[in-house]
Design an enzyme around this catalytic site. Structure first.
Site, short mmCIF file in Angstrom:
data_model
loop_
_atom_site.label_atom_id
_atom_site.label_comp_id
_atom_site.label_asym_id
_atom_site.label_seq_id
_atom_site.Cartn_x
_atom_site.Cartn_y
_atom_site.Cartn_z
N HIS A 19 0.82 -1.21 0.00
CA HIS A 19 0.00 0.00 0.00
C HIS A 19 0.86 1.26 0.00
O HIS A 19 0.51 2.26 -0.61
CB HIS A 19 -0.92 0.02 1.23
CG HIS A 19 -1.81 -1.17 1.30
ND1 HIS A 19 -2.16 -1.80 2.47
CD2 HIS A 19 -2.40 -1.89 0.32
CE1 HIS A 19 -2.94 -2.82 2.21
NE2 HIS A 19 -3.09 -2.90 0.91
N ASP A 115 -6.25 5.58 1.52
CA ASP A 115 -6.25 4.49 0.54
C ASP A 115 -7.39 3.52 0.81
O ASP A 115 -8.30 3.82 1.58
CB ASP A 115 -4.87 3.82 0.44
CG ASP A 115 -4.46 3.10 1.71
OD1 ASP A 115 -5.35 2.76 2.53
OD2 ASP A 115 -3.25 2.88 1.91
N HIS A 365 1.73 -14.06 -8.46
CA HIS A 365 0.52 -14.18 -7.63
C HIS A 365 -0.51 -13.12 -8.01
O HIS A 365 -1.59 -13.08 -7.44
CB HIS A 365 0.89 -14.07 -6.15
CG HIS A 365 1.29 -12.69 -5.73
ND1 HIS A 365 2.20 -11.92 -6.44
CD2 HIS A 365 0.90 -11.91 -4.70
CE1 HIS A 365 2.35 -10.75 -5.84
NE2 HIS A 365 1.57 -10.71 -4.78
N GLN A 390 -6.34 -11.28 -5.48
CA GLN A 390 -5.48 -11.77 -6.57
C GLN A 390 -6.24 -12.58 -7.62
O GLN A 390 -5.89 -12.55 -8.81
CB GLN A 390 -4.32 -12.57 -5.96
CG GLN A 390 -3.39 -11.69 -5.12
CD GLN A 390 -2.58 -12.46 -4.10
OE1 GLN A 390 -2.52 -13.68 -4.14
NE2 GLN A 390 -1.94 -11.75 -3.16
#
Ligand code: UDP
Length: 474
Positions: A19, A115, A365, A390
């Site tokens: 992040h 965020d 990933h 993901q």
């Protein structure tokens, strides 16, 4: 605009390097390209202070940083889950954030940018009379999923949540299978689901979103959001990416990897990595090893400790001094592949590896930072998603963007996907798409590029807010 005082933007990061990295890159651009003053605020707990410091070190010298004091999370159940813990940590730190913003000296603050995990801070921005923006370190598609859960559960009393439809149609995106929804969205009884709904409900309060994507990457989605902003159905979402970190915080000596790559032919090496938290099971490790071996291609594999309890997310677990991830590789594997494969423990300088001419493909990933780094370097991917969002990323990469193949986690399929991507005929379309996107990513940040213009538009609002009398903290 008056040249001084500069206005100031406060950027509030949720825990974790994944992040912080793009948020710091945003902060850097605001200072360097737009002459704004910035303060990057991080939390105490749930992230490694040394890693944070390394990431923050790529800020320009004039940028300020601040760490909020620790808050107690001791009353929470031990099995509460990483996402829930993150939302709680943010929530409990808000009064510290508010105090910090009120005490900031220097340039007047005109905007607070939080965020994905931090939108609980939007009301703080409103109370202080500054603009509240959300920096979304992920795709348009994930914002779209968040909007859906509000539409479905907008009026539901707490706890009365229905399952999302299967598949979930995303306007301008794929019909997302239930199994490919992000963690936390698949099971409405998961405690984090209620947090996600609450989080998403606050989106309407934001003055705008900045998303770490770019127009050409998610073109139909970008257009959908543009229309919705024009209709007033949703705040404007500005695609400003790809933000790929400029410096790293690597924990290993870089030169050994890069020297090895220097000795490999162009477009020959498959890079394998599962991010900062991905952990394969012992069985998956064996399948991947056998797949790489059977592919016959060269590889550079960043091996991490396997998961022994079935949890593919090892975030927050600190490996012991004696842990040797390489010891978990199948017997004889390193000897049999010696000369064409390099397996390294824990960490590689990924951005540099991906942009090395020897690198041909990336077994990933599909963490969003890794995805953008691969796209920016023009490297096609083998998608091996593990946790968080993901699987959603893997779906859009394979089904919408066309820059990845997604084999089952079985040796033959892995070997076939690797071969296709490096030299195969079917893989050539994916390779071509990766090259196109590399150009598109570069265009987005070229002088007249879409992302550069979008950030300029937002920065412009932050610069003039003071002139129109908004945004002073009284
Ligand atoms: N990374 C790296 N070397 C590694 C593993 C990861 O440099 O061996 C970096 C990678 O380049 C990316 C970040 O760590 O910038 C991982 O972020 P991402 O969103 O891909 O995944 P996460 O770790 O959050 O799951």
């Amino acid at each position: 605009l008056p040249p001084s005082p500069q206005n100031q933007v406060v950027l509030f990061a949720s825990p974790g390097a994944g992040h912080l990295i793009p948020l710091v890159e945003l902060a850097r651009r605001l200072v360097v390209d737009h002459g704004l003053a910035v303060t990057v605020v991080t939390l105490t707990g749930m992230s490694n202070p040394a890693t944070d410091a390394a990431v923050l070190s790529s800020l320009p010298a004039s940028a300020a940083t601040a760490v909020l004091p620790a808050v107690s999370l001791d009353d929470l159940p031990p099995d509460i889950g990483f996402g829930t813990l993150m939302f709680e940590l943010v929530r409990r730190s808000l009064h510290h954030l508010r105090a910090l913003m009120e005490g900031l000296s220097g340039s007047p603050v005109t905007a607070l940018v939080c965020d994905f995990f931090g939108t609980a801070a939007l009301p703080v921005a409103a109370e202080l009379g500054v603009q509240g923006y959300v920096f979304f370190p992920n795709s348009f598609a994930l914002i779209s999923i968040m909007r859906h859960i509000v539409e479905l559960h907008g009026d539901a009393a707490a706890g009365e949540y229905r399952d999302l439809p299967d598949p979930l149609p995303l306007p301008g995106g794929p019909a997302l299978r239930h199994a490919d929804l992000p963690d936390g969205f698949r099971d409405r009884t998961d405690p984090v689901y209620a947090y996600l709904v609450e989080e998403a409900r606050r989106y309407g309060r934001a003055d705008g979103f900045l998303v770490n994507s770019f127009e050409e990457l998610e073109i139909a989605m970008a257009e959908t959001f543009k229309r919705d902003a024009e209709d007033g159905a949703f705040p404007p979402v500005y695609p400003v990416g790809p933000f790929v970190r400029s410096s790293t915080g690597e924990k290993a000596d870089e030169s050994a990897f890069l020297e090895w790559l220097d000795h490999q032919p162009k477009d020959s090496v498959v890079y394998v990595s599962f991010g900062t938290g991905g952990a394969l099971s012992v069985e998956q490790t064996a399948e991947l090893a056998a797949g790489l071996e059977a592919s016959g291609h060269r590889f550079l594999w960043v091996v991490r400790m396997p998961s022994l309890d079935g949890n593919p997310c090892a975030l927050g677990t600190v490996p012991g001094d004696k842990d040797d991830p390489l010891a978990w590789l199948p017997e004889g594997f390193l000897e049999r592949t010696s000369g064409r494969g390099l397996a390294v423990a824990a960490w590689a300088p990924q951005v540099r590896v991906l942009s090395h001419p020897a690198t041909a493909a990336f077994v990933s990933h599909c963490g969003w930072n890794s995805t953008l780094e691969s796209v920016a370097a023009g490297v096609p991917m083998v998608a091996w998603p593990l946790y968080a969002e993901q699987k959603t990323n893997a779906t859009i990469l394979t089904e919408v963007i066309g820059v990845a193949l997604r084999p089952a986690a079985a040796r033959e399929e892995i070997a076939a996907a690797v071969r296709e991507l490096v030299v195969g005929e079917k893989g050539s379309a994916v390779r071509r798409r990766a090259r196109e996107l590399r150009e598109a990513a570069a265009r987005a940040w070229s002088p007249e590029g879409s992302s550069r213009r979008a950030l300029g538009e937002v920065a412009g609002k932050w610069k003039v807010a003071l002139v129109s009398g908004n945004g002073r903290i009284a």
